[in-house]
Motif scaffolding. Structure first.
Motif, PDB file in Angstrom:
ATOM      1  N   THR A  62       7.032  10.179  -7.239  1.00  0.00           N
ATOM      2  CA  THR A  62       5.631  10.843  -7.830  1.00  0.00           C
ATOM      3  C   THR A  62       5.826  11.517  -9.244  1.00  0.00           C
ATOM      4  OG1 THR A  62       6.050  13.115  -7.050  1.00  0.00           O
ATOM      5  CG2 THR A  62       5.245  11.740  -5.486  1.00  0.00           C
ATOM      6  N   ALA A  63       6.777  11.543  -9.972  1.00  0.00           N
ATOM      7  CA  ALA A  63       6.786  12.194 -11.261  1.00  0.00           C
ATOM      8  C   ALA A  63       5.982  11.601 -12.419  1.00  0.00           C
ATOM      9  CB  ALA A  63       8.229  12.257 -11.654  1.00  0.00           C
ATOM     10  N   ALA A  64       6.287   9.967 -12.348  1.00  0.00           N
ATOM     11  CA  ALA A  64       5.295   9.422 -13.296  1.00  0.00           C
ATOM     12  C   ALA A  64       3.931   9.512 -13.194  1.00  0.00           C
ATOM     13  CB  ALA A  64       5.609   7.681 -13.297  1.00  0.00           C
ATOM     14  N   PRO A  65       3.298   9.208 -11.968  1.00  0.00           N
ATOM     15  CA  PRO A  65       1.891   9.360 -11.863  1.00  0.00           C
ATOM     16  C   PRO A  65       1.417  10.893 -12.080  1.00  0.00           C
ATOM     17  CG  PRO A  65       2.718   8.360  -9.896  1.00  0.00           C
ATOM     18  CD  PRO A  65       3.956   8.672 -10.617  1.00  0.00           C
ATOM     19  N   LEU A  66       2.250  11.835 -11.831  1.00  0.00           N
ATOM     20  CA  LEU A  66       1.683  13.270 -12.062  1.00  0.00           C
ATOM     21  C   LEU A  66       1.829  13.428 -13.594  1.00  0.00           C
ATOM     22  CD1 LEU A  66       3.840  15.314  -9.388  1.00  0.00           C
ATOM     23  CD2 LEU A  66       1.383  15.122  -9.497  1.00  0.00           C
ATOM     24  N   ALA A  67       2.535  12.867 -14.170  1.00  0.00           N
ATOM     25  CA  ALA A  67       2.812  13.269 -15.823  1.00  0.00           C
ATOM     26  C   ALA A  67       1.761  12.165 -16.490  1.00  0.00           C
ATOM     27  CB  ALA A  67       4.141  12.693 -16.068  1.00  0.00           C
ATOM     28  N   GLY A  68       1.115  11.091 -15.794  1.00  0.00           N
ATOM     29  CA  GLY A  68       0.306  10.265 -16.330  1.00  0.00           C
ATOM     30  C   GLY A  68      -1.207  10.704 -16.627  1.00  0.00           C
ATOM     31  N   SER A  69      -1.876   9.968 -17.270  1.00  0.00           N
ATOM     32  CA  SER A  69      -3.442  10.401 -17.620  1.00  0.00           C
ATOM     33  C   SER A  69      -4.192  10.007 -16.634  1.00  0.00           C
ATOM     34  CB  SER A  69      -3.763   9.798 -19.034  1.00  0.00           C
ATOM     35  OG  SER A  69      -3.783   8.458 -18.686  1.00  0.00           O
ATOM     36  N   ASN A  70      -3.855   9.273 -15.552  1.00  0.00           N
ATOM     37  CA  ASN A  70      -5.094   8.915 -14.644  1.00  0.00           C
ATOM     38  C   ASN A  70      -5.104   9.867 -13.476  1.00  0.00           C
ATOM     39  OD1 ASN A  70      -6.050   7.591 -12.083  1.00  0.00           O
ATOM     40  ND2 ASN A  70      -5.584   5.545 -12.817  1.00  0.00           N
ATOM     41  N   ALA A  71      -6.328  10.479 -13.413  1.00  0.00           N
ATOM     42  CA  ALA A  71      -6.706  11.593 -12.744  1.00  0.00           C
ATOM     43  C   ALA A  71      -6.528  11.368 -11.030  1.00  0.00           C
ATOM     44  CB  ALA A  71      -7.771  12.225 -12.967  1.00  0.00           C
ATOM     45  N   LEU A  72      -6.980  10.260 -10.969  1.00  0.00           N
ATOM     46  CA  LEU A  72      -7.206   9.737  -9.560  1.00  0.00           C
ATOM     47  C   LEU A  72      -5.679   9.592  -8.926  1.00  0.00           C
ATOM     48  CD1 LEU A  72      -8.818   9.110  -6.954  1.00  0.00           C
ATOM     49  CD2 LEU A  72      -8.987   6.839  -7.653  1.00  0.00           C
ATOM     50  N   ALA A  73      -4.964   8.740  -9.687  1.00  0.00           N
ATOM     51  CA  ALA A  73      -3.511   8.609  -9.294  1.00  0.00           C
ATOM     52  C   ALA A  73      -2.909   9.887  -9.374  1.00  0.00           C
ATOM     53  CB  ALA A  73      -2.938   7.522 -10.421  1.00  0.00           C
ATOM     54  N   GLY A  74      -3.047  10.752 -10.268  1.00  0.00           N
ATOM     55  CA  GLY A  74      -2.288  12.179 -10.263  1.00  0.00           C
ATOM     56  C   GLY A  74      -2.771  13.035  -9.136  1.00  0.00           C
ATOM     57  N   ALA A  75      -3.898  12.847  -8.744  1.00  0.00           N
ATOM     58  CA  ALA A  75      -4.224  13.539  -7.381  1.00  0.00           C
ATOM     59  C   ALA A  75      -3.620  13.200  -6.117  1.00  0.00           C
ATOM     60  CB  ALA A  75      -5.680  13.643  -7.305  1.00  0.00           C
ATOM     61  N   SER A  76      -3.604  11.578  -6.262  1.00  0.00           N
ATOM     62  CA  SER A  76      -2.816  11.188  -4.843  1.00  0.00           C
ATOM     63  C   SER A  76      -1.476  11.322  -4.960  1.00  0.00           C
ATOM     64  CB  SER A  76      -2.990   9.675  -4.979  1.00  0.00           C
ATOM     65  OG  SER A  76      -2.227   8.895  -3.995  1.00  0.00           O
ATOM     66  N   ALA A  77      -0.802  11.456  -6.321  1.00  0.00           N
ATOM     67  CA  ALA A  77       0.469  11.840  -6.380  1.00  0.00           C
ATOM     68  C   ALA A  77       0.924  13.208  -5.921  1.00  0.00           C
ATOM     69  CB  ALA A  77       1.041  11.457  -7.664  1.00  0.00           C
ATOM     70  N   LEU A  78      -0.048  13.960  -6.333  1.00  0.00           N
ATOM     71  CA  LEU A  78       0.188  15.527  -5.911  1.00  0.00           C
ATOM     72  C   LEU A  78       0.134  15.608  -4.334  1.00  0.00           C
ATOM     73  CD1 LEU A  78       0.557  18.441  -6.685  1.00  0.00           C
ATOM     74  CD2 LEU A  78      -2.116  18.619  -6.826  1.00  0.00           C
ATOM     75  N   SER A  79      -0.615  14.929  -3.880  1.00  0.00           N
ATOM     76  CA  SER A  79      -0.742  14.991  -2.102  1.00  0.00           C
ATOM     77  C   SER A  79       0.481  14.404  -1.604  1.00  0.00           C
ATOM     78  CB  SER A  79      -1.833  14.139  -1.638  1.00  0.00           C
ATOM     79  OG  SER A  79      -1.801  14.185  -0.456  1.00  0.00           O
ATOM     80  N   GLN A  80       1.121  13.349  -2.155  1.00  0.00           N
ATOM     81  CA  GLN A  80       2.342  12.630  -1.812  1.00  0.00           C
ATOM     82  C   GLN A  80       3.449  13.507  -2.009  1.00  0.00           C
ATOM     83  OE1 GLN A  80       2.546   8.736  -3.389  1.00  0.00           O
ATOM     84  NE2 GLN A  80       0.815   8.240  -2.945  1.00  0.00           N
ATOM     85  N   ALA A  81       3.358  14.197  -3.159  1.00  0.00           N
ATOM     86  CA  ALA A  81       4.503  15.097  -3.541  1.00  0.00           C
ATOM     87  C   ALA A  81       4.620  16.222  -2.655  1.00  0.00           C
ATOM     88  CB  ALA A  81       4.404  15.740  -5.198  1.00  0.00           C
ATOM     89  N   THR A  82       3.503  16.997  -2.306  1.00  0.00           N
ATOM     90  CA  THR A  82       3.434  17.900  -1.366  1.00  0.00           C
ATOM     91  C   THR A  82       3.935  17.894  -0.043  1.00  0.00           C
ATOM     92  OG1 THR A  82       1.479  18.976  -2.696  1.00  0.00           O
ATOM     93  CG2 THR A  82       1.778  19.906  -0.348  1.00  0.00           C
ATOM     94  N   ALA A  83       3.490  16.499   0.515  1.00  0.00           N
ATOM     95  CA  ALA A  83       3.871  16.180   1.756  1.00  0.00           C
ATOM     96  C   ALA A  83       5.328  15.810   1.689  1.00  0.00           C
ATOM     97  CB  ALA A  83       3.342  14.732   2.173  1.00  0.00           C
ATOM     98  N   ALA A  84       5.827  15.235   0.520  1.00  0.00           N
ATOM     99  CA  ALA A  84       7.392  14.672   0.603  1.00  0.00           C
ATOM    100  C   ALA A  84       8.246  16.264   0.446  1.00  0.00           C
ATOM    101  CB  ALA A  84       7.753  14.138  -0.687  1.00  0.00           C
ATOM    102  N   ALA A  85       7.866  17.142  -0.225  1.00  0.00           N
ATOM    103  CA  ALA A  85       8.397  18.484  -0.755  1.00  0.00           C
ATOM    104  C   ALA A  85       8.349  19.273   0.951  1.00  0.00           C
ATOM    105  CB  ALA A  85       7.869  19.056  -1.611  1.00  0.00           C
ATOM    106  N   GLY A  86       7.335  19.154   1.549  1.00  0.00           N
ATOM    107  CA  GLY A  86       7.276  19.723   3.074  1.00  0.00           C
ATOM    108  C   GLY A  86       8.297  19.257   3.862  1.00  0.00           C
ATOM    109  N   THR A  87       8.554  17.971   3.885  1.00  0.00           N
ATOM    110  CA  THR A  87       9.212  17.210   4.623  1.00  0.00           C
ATOM    111  C   THR A  87      10.837  17.451   4.373  1.00  0.00           C
ATOM    112  OG1 THR A  87       7.891  15.261   5.138  1.00  0.00           O
ATOM    113  CG2 THR A  87      10.326  14.957   5.317  1.00  0.00           C
ATOM    114  N   LEU A  88      11.014  17.600   2.967  1.00  0.00           N
ATOM    115  CA  LEU A  88      12.266  18.234   2.478  1.00  0.00           C
ATOM    116  C   LEU A  88      12.755  19.351   2.864  1.00  0.00           C
ATOM    117  CD1 LEU A  88      14.690  16.829   0.581  1.00  0.00           C
ATOM    118  CD2 LEU A  88      13.614  17.649  -1.364  1.00  0.00           C
ATOM    119  N   ALA A  89      11.683  20.301   2.524  1.00  0.00           N
ATOM    120  CA  ALA A  89      11.800  21.480   3.018  1.00  0.00           C
ATOM    121  C   ALA A  89      12.260  21.786   4.429  1.00  0.00           C
ATOM    122  CB  ALA A  89      10.803  22.629   2.797  1.00  0.00           C
ATOM    123  N   GLY A  90      11.523  21.275   5.347  1.00  0.00           N
ATOM    124  CA  GLY A  90      11.586  21.285   6.915  1.00  0.00           C
ATOM    125  C   GLY A  90      13.014  20.608   7.145  1.00  0.00           C
ATOM    126  N   LEU A  91      13.606  19.625   6.629  1.00  0.00           N
ATOM    127  CA  LEU A  91      14.845  18.976   6.968  1.00  0.00           C
ATOM    128  C   LEU A  91      15.940  19.999   6.328  1.00  0.00           C
ATOM    129  CD1 LEU A  91      14.189  15.162   6.223  1.00  0.00           C
ATOM    130  CD2 LEU A  91      14.698  16.318   8.463  1.00  0.00           C
TER     131      LEU A  91
END
Length: 247
Positions: free
Chosen positions: A199-228
Protein backbone atom coordinates in the motif's frame (compact mmCIF):
# COMPACT_ATOMS: atom_id res chain seq x y z
CA UNK A 1 21.61 0.71 22.40
CA UNK A 2 22.33 0.52 18.68
CA UNK A 3 23.46 -3.11 19.03
CA UNK A 4 20.28 -4.21 20.86
CA UNK A 5 17.38 -5.96 19.10
CA UNK A 6 14.15 -4.22 20.12
CA UNK A 7 10.80 -5.66 19.03
CA UNK A 8 7.21 -4.73 19.85
CA UNK A 9 4.63 -7.04 18.32
CA UNK A 10 5.31 -7.12 14.57
CA UNK A 11 7.68 -4.13 14.67
CA UNK A 12 11.44 -4.71 14.65
CA UNK A 13 13.03 -1.35 15.39
CA UNK A 14 16.21 -0.35 13.61
CA UNK A 15 18.44 2.65 12.97
CA UNK A 16 17.14 5.91 14.42
CA UNK A 17 14.02 4.07 15.61
CA UNK A 18 16.07 2.50 18.41
CA UNK A 19 16.24 4.80 21.45
CA UNK A 20 19.41 5.63 23.36
CA UNK A 21 17.71 4.20 26.45
CA UNK A 22 14.45 2.64 27.67
CA UNK A 23 12.81 3.44 30.99
CA UNK A 24 11.50 0.48 32.97
CA UNK A 25 11.22 -0.73 36.56
CA UNK A 26 8.41 0.10 38.95
CA UNK A 27 7.44 -0.01 42.58
CA UNK A 28 6.42 -2.42 45.30
CA UNK A 29 2.90 -1.75 46.53
CA UNK A 30 3.03 -1.35 50.28
CA UNK A 31 0.42 -1.10 53.00
CA UNK A 32 2.07 0.87 55.80
CA UNK A 33 0.49 0.62 59.26
CA UNK A 34 1.78 3.34 61.59
CA UNK A 35 1.65 2.29 65.23
CA UNK A 36 1.84 4.38 68.40
CA UNK A 37 5.39 5.34 69.25
CA UNK A 38 6.50 5.53 65.62
CA UNK A 39 6.66 1.80 64.93
CA UNK A 40 5.50 0.55 61.56
CA UNK A 41 4.13 -2.68 60.17
CA UNK A 42 4.57 -2.96 56.42
CA UNK A 43 2.71 -5.43 54.23
CA UNK A 44 4.22 -6.01 50.80
CA UNK A 45 1.31 -6.20 48.35
CA UNK A 46 3.20 -7.10 45.19
CA UNK A 47 4.96 -5.56 42.24
CA UNK A 48 3.59 -2.52 40.42
CA UNK A 49 5.42 -2.24 37.12
CA UNK A 50 6.04 1.22 35.74
CA UNK A 51 5.11 2.19 32.21
CA UNK A 52 7.91 1.37 29.75
CA UNK A 53 8.68 4.39 27.59
CA UNK A 54 11.07 5.35 24.82
CA UNK A 55 11.34 7.60 21.79
CA UNK A 56 13.00 7.53 18.41
CA UNK A 57 12.64 8.60 14.79
CA UNK A 58 11.11 6.73 11.87
CA UNK A 59 13.19 7.41 8.76
CA UNK A 60 13.29 6.38 5.13
CA UNK A 61 10.70 5.47 2.54
CA UNK A 62 8.63 3.31 4.91
CA UNK A 63 8.53 5.83 7.77
CA UNK A 64 4.85 6.72 7.31
CA UNK A 65 3.75 3.09 7.06
CA UNK A 66 5.68 2.12 10.19
CA UNK A 67 4.25 5.03 12.15
CA UNK A 68 0.76 4.08 10.93
CA UNK A 69 1.31 0.48 12.03
CA UNK A 70 2.23 1.53 15.58
CA UNK A 71 -0.72 3.91 15.75
CA UNK A 72 -2.99 1.08 14.59
CA UNK A 73 -1.57 -1.16 17.30
CA UNK A 74 -2.30 1.58 19.84
CA UNK A 75 -5.88 1.87 18.66
CA UNK A 76 -6.40 -1.89 18.69
CA UNK A 77 -5.50 -2.13 22.38
CA UNK A 78 -3.97 -5.58 21.90
CA UNK A 79 -1.58 -7.30 24.28
CA UNK A 80 1.78 -7.43 22.48
CA UNK A 81 5.16 -9.01 23.19
CA UNK A 82 7.90 -6.49 23.93
CA UNK A 83 11.49 -7.70 24.10
CA UNK A 84 15.04 -6.42 24.16
CA UNK A 85 18.25 -7.92 25.51
CA UNK A 86 17.16 -10.31 28.31
CA UNK A 87 13.86 -8.52 28.92
CA UNK A 88 10.50 -9.87 27.78
CA UNK A 89 7.12 -8.34 28.67
CA UNK A 90 3.52 -8.57 27.56
CA UNK A 91 2.32 -4.98 27.15
CA UNK A 92 -0.45 -2.78 25.81
CA UNK A 93 0.46 0.45 24.03
CA UNK A 94 -1.03 3.12 26.28
CA UNK A 95 0.27 6.09 24.31
CA UNK A 96 1.83 6.69 20.91
CA UNK A 97 2.50 10.15 19.52
CA UNK A 98 4.32 11.07 16.33
CA UNK A 99 5.38 14.34 14.71
CA UNK A 100 5.10 14.17 10.94
CA UNK A 101 7.89 16.43 9.69
CA UNK A 102 8.34 14.71 6.34
CA UNK A 103 7.37 11.40 4.79
CA UNK A 104 10.84 10.11 5.60
CA UNK A 105 11.37 11.75 9.02
CA UNK A 106 8.81 11.14 11.79
CA UNK A 107 9.93 11.48 15.43
CA UNK A 108 7.81 9.42 17.82
CA UNK A 109 7.30 8.64 21.49
CA UNK A 110 5.68 5.50 22.87
CA UNK A 111 4.50 4.30 26.28
CA UNK A 112 3.65 0.67 27.06
CA UNK A 113 1.68 -0.49 30.10
CA UNK A 114 3.00 -3.80 31.42
CA UNK A 115 0.53 -6.68 31.56
CA UNK A 116 3.09 -9.22 32.72
CA UNK A 117 6.83 -9.68 33.05
CA UNK A 118 7.15 -12.92 31.09
CA UNK A 119 10.62 -13.70 32.44
CA UNK A 120 9.34 -13.57 36.01
CA UNK A 121 6.28 -15.56 34.99
CA UNK A 122 8.41 -18.33 33.51
CA UNK A 123 10.58 -18.47 36.62
CA UNK A 124 7.51 -18.80 38.83
CA UNK A 125 5.74 -21.31 36.62
CA UNK A 126 4.02 -24.10 38.54
CA UNK A 127 2.37 -27.33 37.46
CA UNK A 128 -0.60 -25.80 35.69
CA UNK A 129 0.95 -26.16 32.26
CA UNK A 130 -2.00 -27.77 30.50
CA UNK A 131 -4.47 -25.18 31.77
CA UNK A 132 -2.14 -22.28 30.95
CA UNK A 133 -1.42 -23.64 27.48
CA UNK A 134 -5.11 -24.16 26.73
CA UNK A 135 -5.89 -20.63 27.87
CA UNK A 136 -3.01 -19.16 25.86
CA UNK A 137 -4.05 -20.95 22.66
CA UNK A 138 -7.64 -19.79 23.14
CA UNK A 139 -6.46 -16.20 23.49
CA UNK A 140 -4.20 -16.59 20.46
CA UNK A 141 -7.05 -18.00 18.36
CA UNK A 142 -9.22 -15.01 19.26
CA UNK A 143 -6.46 -12.57 18.29
CA UNK A 144 -5.84 -14.37 14.99
CA UNK A 145 -9.50 -14.69 14.02
CA UNK A 146 -9.05 -12.44 10.96
CA UNK A 147 -6.66 -15.03 9.50
CA UNK A 148 -7.29 -18.58 8.28
CA UNK A 149 -4.87 -20.20 10.73
CA UNK A 150 -6.23 -23.38 12.34
CA UNK A 151 -5.58 -23.75 16.07
CA UNK A 152 -7.61 -26.95 16.52
CA UNK A 153 -4.72 -29.33 15.93
CA UNK A 154 -2.44 -27.77 18.52
CA UNK A 155 -5.26 -27.46 21.04
CA UNK A 156 -6.14 -31.15 20.65
CA UNK A 157 -2.49 -32.20 20.87
CA UNK A 158 -2.03 -30.32 24.14
CA UNK A 159 -5.19 -31.83 25.59
CA UNK A 160 -4.00 -35.40 24.95
CA UNK A 161 -3.02 -37.47 28.01
CA UNK A 162 0.72 -37.19 28.65
CA UNK A 163 1.16 -34.12 26.44
CA UNK A 164 3.17 -32.35 29.13
CA UNK A 165 5.14 -35.41 30.24
CA UNK A 166 8.67 -35.61 28.86
CA UNK A 167 9.44 -38.70 26.81
CA UNK A 168 5.90 -39.58 25.77
CA UNK A 169 4.70 -39.64 22.19
CA UNK A 170 1.96 -37.20 23.20
CA UNK A 171 4.62 -34.76 24.42
CA UNK A 172 6.45 -34.95 21.09
CA UNK A 173 3.17 -34.54 19.23
CA UNK A 174 2.30 -31.44 21.29
CA UNK A 175 5.73 -29.90 20.62
CA UNK A 176 5.44 -30.54 16.89
CA UNK A 177 1.91 -29.12 16.80
CA UNK A 178 2.92 -25.95 18.64
CA UNK A 179 6.03 -25.51 16.48
CA UNK A 180 3.89 -25.93 13.37
CA UNK A 181 1.43 -23.36 14.68
CA UNK A 182 4.26 -20.89 15.26
CA UNK A 183 5.40 -21.40 11.68
CA UNK A 184 1.87 -20.85 10.36
CA UNK A 185 1.52 -17.62 12.32
CA UNK A 186 4.91 -16.43 11.10
CA UNK A 187 3.78 -17.12 7.53
CA UNK A 188 0.57 -15.21 8.11
CA UNK A 189 2.54 -12.28 9.51
CA UNK A 190 4.73 -12.32 6.42
CA UNK A 191 1.69 -12.19 4.14
CA UNK A 192 0.17 -9.34 6.14
CA UNK A 193 3.47 -7.44 6.09
CA UNK A 194 3.67 -7.88 2.32
CA UNK A 195 0.11 -6.60 1.94
CA UNK A 196 0.96 -3.60 4.13
CA UNK A 197 4.09 -2.84 2.12
CA UNK A 198 2.04 -3.01 -1.09
CA UNK A 199 0.00 0.00 0.00
CA UNK A 200 3.04 2.29 0.22
CA UNK A 201 3.00 3.46 -3.41
CA UNK A 202 -0.74 4.31 -3.58
CA UNK A 203 -0.52 6.12 -0.24
CA UNK A 204 2.34 8.23 -1.55
CA UNK A 205 0.65 8.89 -4.90
CA UNK A 206 -1.52 11.78 -5.98
CA UNK A 207 -4.67 9.75 -6.71
CA UNK A 208 -6.98 10.51 -3.79
CA UNK A 209 -9.35 7.60 -4.48
CA UNK A 210 -6.49 5.09 -4.73
CA UNK A 211 -4.94 6.58 -1.63
CA UNK A 212 -8.16 6.21 0.37
CA UNK A 213 -8.51 2.60 -0.75
CA UNK A 214 -4.87 1.92 0.10
CA UNK A 215 -5.31 3.46 3.54
CA UNK A 216 -8.23 1.12 4.22
CA UNK A 217 -6.17 -1.86 3.04
CA UNK A 218 -3.19 -0.74 5.10
CA UNK A 219 -5.32 -0.43 8.22
CA UNK A 220 -6.78 -3.91 7.69
CA UNK A 221 -3.35 -5.43 7.02
CA UNK A 222 -1.86 -3.66 10.04
CA UNK A 223 -4.69 -4.94 12.21
CA UNK A 224 -4.15 -8.51 11.02
CA UNK A 225 -0.41 -8.17 11.53
CA UNK A 226 -0.94 -6.84 15.04
CA UNK A 227 -3.36 -9.62 15.94
CA UNK A 228 -1.02 -12.32 14.65
CA UNK A 229 1.94 -10.77 16.47
CA UNK A 230 0.02 -10.83 19.73
CA UNK A 231 -1.12 -14.40 19.01
CA UNK A 232 2.49 -15.39 18.38
CA UNK A 233 3.36 -14.12 21.84
CA UNK A 234 0.82 -16.46 23.45
CA UNK A 235 1.87 -19.42 21.31
CA UNK A 236 5.51 -18.64 22.01
CA UNK A 237 4.80 -18.77 25.73
CA UNK A 238 3.17 -22.17 25.24
CA UNK A 239 6.26 -23.41 23.42
CA UNK A 240 8.50 -22.06 26.18
CA UNK A 241 6.39 -23.68 28.87
CA UNK A 242 6.53 -27.01 27.07
CA UNK A 243 10.29 -26.66 26.95
CA UNK A 244 10.36 -25.96 30.69
CA UNK A 245 8.41 -29.16 31.27
CA UNK A 246 11.38 -31.08 29.89
CA UNK A 247 13.88 -29.54 32.29
Amino acid sequence: MSDVTLTLGPVLFSGFEIPPFLSFGGAQRLAVHRLPGGARVIDAMGRDDATITWSGIFTGAAASERALLLDTLRGAGLTLPLSWDVFFYSVVISEFTAEYQAGWWIPYRIACTVVQDEVQFAEGLVATLTGQATSDLANAATLAQTSDINFAGATSALAAPGATTLGTSAYLGAQNAVNGLQASIAGGMGQAATALAGTAAPLAGSNALAGASALSQATAAAGTLAGLAAAQGYVGRTATNLGNASS
